[in-house]
Motif scaffolding. Structure first.
Motif, PDB file in Angstrom:
ATOM      1  N   LEU A   1      56.048  34.932  30.993  1.00  0.00           N
ATOM      2  CA  LEU A   1      57.643  34.528  31.068  1.00  0.00           C
ATOM      3  C   LEU A   1      58.088  33.528  32.409  1.00  0.00           C
ATOM      4  O   LEU A   1      59.340  33.415  32.223  1.00  0.00           O
ATOM      5  N   SER A   2      57.276  33.237  33.082  1.00  0.00           N
ATOM      6  CA  SER A   2      57.667  32.356  34.185  1.00  0.00           C
ATOM      7  C   SER A   2      57.370  30.979  33.764  1.00  0.00           C
ATOM      8  O   SER A   2      56.611  30.636  32.793  1.00  0.00           O
ATOM      9  N   GLY A   3      57.858  30.035  34.635  1.00  0.00           N
ATOM     10  CA  GLY A   3      57.614  28.714  34.661  1.00  0.00           C
ATOM     11  C   GLY A   3      56.225  28.188  34.970  1.00  0.00           C
ATOM     12  O   GLY A   3      55.401  29.127  35.373  1.00  0.00           O
ATOM     13  N   TYR A   4      55.623  27.167  34.718  1.00  0.00           N
ATOM     14  CA  TYR A   4      54.458  26.577  35.204  1.00  0.00           C
ATOM     15  C   TYR A   4      54.300  26.629  36.540  1.00  0.00           C
ATOM     16  O   TYR A   4      55.060  26.311  37.492  1.00  0.00           O
ATOM     17  N   GLY A   5      53.068  27.089  37.041  1.00  0.00           N
ATOM     18  CA  GLY A   5      52.905  27.198  38.560  1.00  0.00           C
ATOM     19  C   GLY A   5      53.598  28.127  39.177  1.00  0.00           C
ATOM     20  O   GLY A   5      53.924  27.985  40.397  1.00  0.00           O
ATOM     21  N   ALA A   6      54.039  29.177  38.608  1.00  0.00           N
ATOM     22  CA  ALA A   6      54.766  30.192  39.179  1.00  0.00           C
ATOM     23  C   ALA A   6      53.852  31.234  40.038  1.00  0.00           C
ATOM     24  O   ALA A   6      52.679  31.133  39.801  1.00  0.00           O
ATOM     25  N   ARG A   7      54.272  31.688  41.034  1.00  0.00           N
ATOM     26  CA  ARG A   7      53.738  32.858  41.873  1.00  0.00           C
ATOM     27  C   ARG A   7      52.846  33.908  40.917  1.00  0.00           C
ATOM     28  O   ARG A   7      51.791  34.317  41.422  1.00  0.00           O
ATOM     29  N   GLU A   8      53.510  34.393  39.975  1.00  0.00           N
ATOM     30  CA  GLU A   8      52.880  35.480  39.076  1.00  0.00           C
ATOM     31  C   GLU A   8      51.288  35.050  38.516  1.00  0.00           C
ATOM     32  O   GLU A   8      50.533  35.696  38.241  1.00  0.00           O
ATOM     33  N   THR A   9      51.404  33.680  38.248  1.00  0.00           N
ATOM     34  CA  THR A   9      50.115  33.054  37.414  1.00  0.00           C
ATOM     35  C   THR A   9      48.887  33.107  38.789  1.00  0.00           C
ATOM     36  O   THR A   9      48.031  33.390  38.708  1.00  0.00           O
ATOM     37  N   ARG A  10      49.396  32.678  40.069  1.00  0.00           N
ATOM     38  CA  ARG A  10      48.314  32.781  41.118  1.00  0.00           C
ATOM     39  C   ARG A  10      47.961  34.014  41.403  1.00  0.00           C
ATOM     40  O   ARG A  10      46.942  34.259  41.693  1.00  0.00           O
ATOM     41  N   ARG A  11      48.831  35.007  41.300  1.00  0.00           N
ATOM     42  CA  ARG A  11      48.332  36.376  41.539  1.00  0.00           C
ATOM     43  C   ARG A  11      47.838  37.094  40.469  1.00  0.00           C
ATOM     44  O   ARG A  11      46.792  37.915  40.780  1.00  0.00           O
ATOM     45  N   MET A  12      48.007  36.303  39.240  1.00  0.00           N
ATOM     46  CA  MET A  12      47.208  36.824  38.261  1.00  0.00           C
ATOM     47  C   MET A  12      45.803  36.640  38.213  1.00  0.00           C
ATOM     48  O   MET A  12      44.738  37.314  38.148  1.00  0.00           O
ATOM     49  N   ARG A  13      45.369  35.212  38.739  1.00  0.00           N
ATOM     50  CA  ARG A  13      44.083  34.844  39.068  1.00  0.00           C
ATOM     51  C   ARG A  13      43.358  35.668  40.243  1.00  0.00           C
ATOM     52  O   ARG A  13      42.174  36.062  40.060  1.00  0.00           O
ATOM     53  N   GLN A  14      44.170  36.163  41.104  1.00  0.00           N
ATOM     54  CA  GLN A  14      43.769  36.812  42.271  1.00  0.00           C
ATOM     55  C   GLN A  14      43.326  38.152  41.836  1.00  0.00           C
ATOM     56  O   GLN A  14      42.322  38.654  42.293  1.00  0.00           O
ATOM     57  N   TRP A  15      44.004  38.864  40.791  1.00  0.00           N
ATOM     58  CA  TRP A  15      44.162  40.056  40.512  1.00  0.00           C
ATOM     59  C   TRP A  15      42.664  40.091  39.748  1.00  0.00           C
ATOM     60  O   TRP A  15      41.998  41.158  39.319  1.00  0.00           O
ATOM     61  N   GLY A  16      42.401  38.901  38.790  1.00  0.00           N
ATOM     62  CA  GLY A  16      41.182  38.873  38.022  1.00  0.00           C
ATOM     63  C   GLY A  16      40.254  38.934  38.918  1.00  0.00           C
ATOM     64  O   GLY A  16      39.147  39.668  38.497  1.00  0.00           O
ATOM     65  N   VAL A  17      40.031  38.453  39.940  1.00  0.00           N
ATOM     66  CA  VAL A  17      38.858  38.520  40.918  1.00  0.00           C
ATOM     67  C   VAL A  17      38.563  39.912  41.268  1.00  0.00           C
ATOM     68  O   VAL A  17      37.552  40.204  41.476  1.00  0.00           O
ATOM     69  N   VAL A  18      39.843  40.520  41.666  1.00  0.00           N
ATOM     70  CA  VAL A  18      39.658  41.883  42.152  1.00  0.00           C
ATOM     71  C   VAL A  18      39.471  42.930  41.084  1.00  0.00           C
ATOM     72  O   VAL A  18      38.542  43.880  41.296  1.00  0.00           O
ATOM     73  N   LEU A  19      39.651  42.438  39.831  1.00  0.00           N
ATOM     74  CA  LEU A  19      39.469  43.339  38.866  1.00  0.00           C
ATOM     75  C   LEU A  19      37.927  43.481  38.512  1.00  0.00           C
ATOM     76  O   LEU A  19      37.288  44.560  38.195  1.00  0.00           O
ATOM     77  N   VAL A  20      37.458  42.170  38.247  1.00  0.00           N
ATOM     78  CA  VAL A  20      35.877  42.093  38.410  1.00  0.00           C
ATOM     79  C   VAL A  20      35.113  42.762  39.453  1.00  0.00           C
ATOM     80  O   VAL A  20      34.112  43.453  39.107  1.00  0.00           O
ATOM     81  N   ALA A  21      35.781  42.733  40.523  1.00  0.00           N
ATOM     82  CA  ALA A  21      34.859  43.471  41.570  1.00  0.00           C
ATOM     83  C   ALA A  21      35.054  44.842  41.760  1.00  0.00           C
ATOM     84  O   ALA A  21      33.911  45.506  41.681  1.00  0.00           O
ATOM     85  N   VAL A  22      35.874  45.321  41.005  1.00  0.00           N
ATOM     86  CA  VAL A  22      36.403  46.809  40.961  1.00  0.00           C
ATOM     87  C   VAL A  22      35.342  47.558  39.689  1.00  0.00           C
ATOM     88  O   VAL A  22      34.794  48.300  40.086  1.00  0.00           O
ATOM     89  N   LEU A  23      35.423  46.704  38.550  1.00  0.00           N
ATOM     90  CA  LEU A  23      34.464  47.093  37.432  1.00  0.00           C
ATOM     91  C   LEU A  23      33.026  47.068  37.854  1.00  0.00           C
ATOM     92  O   LEU A  23      32.260  47.849  37.345  1.00  0.00           O
ATOM     93  N   VAL A  24      32.660  45.690  38.652  1.00  0.00           N
ATOM     94  CA  VAL A  24      31.168  45.740  39.030  1.00  0.00           C
ATOM     95  C   VAL A  24      30.840  47.078  40.090  1.00  0.00           C
ATOM     96  O   VAL A  24      29.599  47.420  39.898  1.00  0.00           O
TER      97      VAL A  24
END
Length: 222
Positions: free
Chosen positions: A199-222
């Motif tokens: 829902l946000s524009g290109y390069g929005a803060r939500e996109t950066r946070r999504m990538r950061q949480w993707g790393v956190v998610l992988v770490a939690v599941l591992v």
């Protein structure tokens, strides 16, 4: 006891079928009413807007689960479980509802119409839930007598069997329902950020946070 297991599976079925229906119209309905731009004209980010939609859906799911307390109380009185086991199972069910609701909100952010949002939400949640149910079922029936791992609780149909167990973490026995709730919250956060990025524009803060949480998610599941 079998009765308590059947009750928890019945509640899991209710959660799996009701949650997508309640959450699928979160964004598609706003888009149909042409009120989405008006909402974003206020000083609120897409992420917190979707968090509000998630809380709204979870409120109804929580009410449905609470209404089943008398049936769970019968299981406890019969000696099939303890109150702590029931509370842990309810936490696992609510965690699964959060994951399913966030997935439905993500689908709703892409769907062109409310009808397609509902249909695609059921398909998307089913594509996530059915393989997991099958995998957990094969594990449970193939290793009878072995401790049920905490990640079995990622399937709500295993809530009643997973909640009483423990998982050793750094020498400390942590209840399975705590680990399931933590992993599910990470999945929910990641999926909501993906919807907010849509829902946000290109390069929005939500996109950066999504990538950061993707790393956190992988770490939690591992």
């Amino acid at each position: 006891s079998p009765f308590y297991t059947y009750v928890s599976m019945l509640l899991a079925g209710v959660v799996s079928f009701v949650t997508p229906a309640l959450s699928a119209l979160a964004v598609a309905g706003e888009r149909q009413r042409r009120s989405l731009d008006l909402v974003f004209s206020a000083p609120v980010s897409p992420h917190y807007f979707l968090v509000g939609k998630l809380i709204s859906s979870m409120r109804w799911i929580a009410m449905l689960i609470v209404l089943a307390l008398p049936i769970s109380a019968v299981s406890i009185v019969m000696g099939g479980a303890t109150w702590l086991d029931a509370i842990g199972a309810y936490v696992i069910l609510l965690s699964a509802a959060g994951v399913y609701a966030s997935m439905s909100i993500l689908v709703s952010s892409f769907a062109p119409s409310p009808v397609s949002a509902v249909v695609l939400s059921f398909l998307f949640v089913g594509a996530y839930a059915l393989p997991m149910v099958s995998m957990v079922s094969l594990y449970s029936f193939g290793f009878r007598g072995a401790p049920i791992p905490w990640y079995s609780g990622l399937s709500p149909f295993m809530a009643g069997m997973t909640a009483p167990g423990f998982q050793p973490v750094l020498g400390v026995d942590v209840p399975n329902w705590i680990l399931v709730a933590r992993a599910s919250s990470a999945i929910t956060q990641f999926v909501l950020l993906a919807a907010a990025s849509r829902l946000s524009g290109y390069g929005a803060r939500e996109t950066r946070r999504m990538r950061q949480w993707g790393v956190v998610l992988v770490a939690v599941l591992v």
